[in-house]
Design an enzyme around this catalytic site. Structure first.
Site, PDB file in Angstrom:
ATOM      1  N   SER A   1       0.824  -1.221   0.000  1.00  0.00           N
ATOM      2  CA  SER A   1       0.000   0.000   0.000  1.00  0.00           C
ATOM      3  C   SER A   1       0.852   1.262   0.000  1.00  0.00           C
ATOM      4  CB  SER A   1      -0.969  -0.004   1.188  1.00  0.00           C
ATOM      5  OG  SER A   1      -1.789  -1.144   1.160  1.00  0.00           O
ATOM      6  N   HIS A   2       1.900   1.228  -0.806  1.00  0.00           N
ATOM      7  CA  HIS A   2       2.808   2.367  -0.941  1.00  0.00           C
ATOM      8  C   HIS A   2       2.730   2.922  -2.363  1.00  0.00           C
ATOM      9  CE1 HIS A   2       5.448   0.569   2.506  1.00  0.00           C
ATOM     10  NE2 HIS A   2       4.325   1.107   2.946  1.00  0.00           N
ATOM     11  N   TYR A   3       1.529   3.225  -2.805  1.00  0.00           N
ATOM     12  CA  TYR A   3       1.294   3.668  -4.180  1.00  0.00           C
ATOM     13  C   TYR A   3       1.862   5.072  -4.398  1.00  0.00           C
ATOM     14  CZ  TYR A   3      -2.515   0.857  -2.225  1.00  0.00           C
ATOM     15  OH  TYR A   3      -3.250  -0.046  -1.498  1.00  0.00           O
TER      16      TYR A   3
END
Length: 502
Positions: free
Chosen positions: A441-443
């Site tokens: 979840s490090h977009y």
């Protein structure tokens, strides 16, 4: 209609910072958030963060089926005050300085590690740290775990036994090796951006915070942004802006809003029947993320319930396959974490040594699925489409196996449940990486800073060709950073506020 000096879209990490900093000078500020104002009780409880996935505080996106894996991957992102800082796993870690210096090489002059360091320091209050590197007096009070989990303690010792260096401050951005990373946990409770930046200033008379506000589009007068159109319930509103509109809706929300406003790749907009205001092919392009995989163990003894975030120790290492700087992160997780879709043995008591790809070569894209504001977009991170990414993760798994076999973890190590003791060959491990895939979840990257035709904002964060419109969130990162992204988003927003006010 009301006139504002500044309007910010999105009350996540960046939006909370912008609201706090831009309202300090007395000008009228409007902060718009699509989620509601209510904080879920579990947000404050650090080990409960996995239960927030799929809740009302999560947009709950999914990728398209991935070319390499054939499966969809869940893409949680925060919705509500604090955004993703209210639902994430609370690691507060800077990337290694090599990550930011690569931004400068890519055309983001003025965005290297030394340039960002004042903004990093401005966001935090730390004690007993190097004052040249760490901040004092900022809104956030990050620090390593106070009550430490025995899996994390054993993992850190095992990494040293395997010959890997120990870092004094793995969160600082200058070291490789293993160490206790900083967490956004204060007195046993999560500290989100809403807690640290927004809550203390909500009474300012020049600040309006509107929740349940879904922005439709930015409004233009020629090439000048003059405000926003949004709705709350069945009512539609227009916010006029005399100064600047700042988009802080994140790597998904910001390019989505730009394209709905006619700013983006002309061919895609025309296919949807959207009038083209500015042909910017970089909007929604250059998408990247940190995919995760790990070695999962059945524990030889019961694993105590964690009271922190399930991942208190990190290692930052270079496999030698990627470019300059570290390319994998190793984390000791006190639960048997694996892909939601991956079948496997039932693990009553377990833990995992997770490997995250920190410097992916693969790039994906984000596109609109329809002209409806708030609709789920088409998300394709293109995981592992560059073969080098698979090879880096496989190298990371070999490091995880090495550490997992060290003496310090022997009292915990029962059986290797995944990928299993027989999976050691290069092709077998590549296959395992494809099946056990999770997003960290490090977009980032969909509105990159730069000067070429694929960039979206200039070094002052102005959208190319449009006045009075800036972007300040993770979407402006031109290339990946070797860390969890939240600390860097705080720094981007701090620096953006400084640029705007100057």
């Amino acid at each position: 209609m009301r006139g504002y000096e500044y309007v910010a879209v999105g009350a996540g990490t960046a939006g909370c910072v912008l609201a706090a900093r831009l309202s300090e000078d007395g000008g009228r500020v409007l902060l718009l958030e699509a989620g509601d104002a209510r904080a879920l009780e579990s947000m404050a409880v650090p080990p409960a963060w996995p239960t927030l996935m799929g809740s009302t505080a999560d947009w709950a996106d999914q990728t398209v089926p991935q070319q390499v894996t054939g499966t969809r991957v869940a893409w949680p992102r925060g919705r509500g005050l604090g955004g993703s800082s209210s639902i994430n796993a609370m690691n507060f870690v800077r990337g290694h300085r090599a990550s930011y210096d690569a931004w400068v090489t890519a055309g983001a002059k003025g965005w290297g590690f030394d340039d960002l360091l004042p903004a990093f320091k401005h966001s935090e209050h730390t004690e007993g740290r190097d004052p040249a590197l760490r901040g004092v007096g900022g809104p956030l009070t990050p620090g390593p775990a106070v009550q430490r989990h025995p899996i994390a303690e054993a993992g850190l010792e095992a990494a040293g036994q395997a010959g890997y260096p120990m870092a004094r401050d793995i969160s600082g951005g200058l070291e490789e090796g293993f160490g206790w990373c900083d967490l956004n946990i204060v007195d046993g409770r999560r500290q989100s951006a809403a807690d640290a930046y927004l809550a203390p200033i909500l009474s300012r008379p020049n600040l309006d915070v509107v929740t349940d506000a879904l922005v439709h589009r930015v409004l233009m007068d020629g090439d000048r942004c003059r405000g926003l159109e949004y709705h709350v319930g069945a009512e539609t509103f227009i916010a006029e802006c005399t100064g600047e509109v700042v988009l802080a809706a994140g790597t998904v929300g910001t390019p989505q809003l730009l394209m709905l406003s006619g700013i983006g790749p002309a061919d895609h907009l025309e296919d949807l029947g959207i009038e083209v205001v500015a042909d910017l092919p970089g909007v929604g392009a250059n998408l990247f993320d940190h995919p995760m995989c790990g070695v999962v163990y059945q524990s030889a003894q019961p694993v105590p319930h964690g009271i922190n975030n399930h991942g208190e120790v990190q290692g930052l290492l270079s496999t030698g396959i990627g470019g300059p700087g570290p390319d994998v992160q190793i984390m000791f997780v006190d639960v048997p974490l694996r892909a939601d879709s991956l079948s496997g043995p039932d693990i009553a008591h377990g833990y995992a040594i997770m490997v995250s790809l920190m410097a992916p070569f693969s790039r994906g894209s984000l596109r609109l699925a329809s002209m409806t504001p708030g609709a789920h977009p088409v998300i394709d991170p293109a995981y592992y489409t560059d073969q080098r990414d698979l090879d880096i993760v496989v190298a990371g798994l070999r490091i995880a196996h090495e550490i997992g076999a060290a003496p310090a973890l022997a009292p915990w190590c029962g059986v290797e449940a995944l990928p299993g003791p027989d999976v050691r060959g290069q092709e077998d491990l590549r296959g395992y990486v494809k099946t056990n895939i999770r997003s960290y979840s490090h977009y980032a990257g969909t509105c990159a800073i730069g000067i070429d035709e694929r960039s979206v904002v200039d070094t002052g964060l102005h959208v190319h060709g449009i006045s009075n419109l800036r972007v300040a969130d993770a979407s402006v990162m031109p290339s990946p950073i070797s860390a969890n992204t939240n600390a860097t988003v705080y720094a981007i927003a701090e620096r953006a506020a400084e640029l705007i006010r100057s």
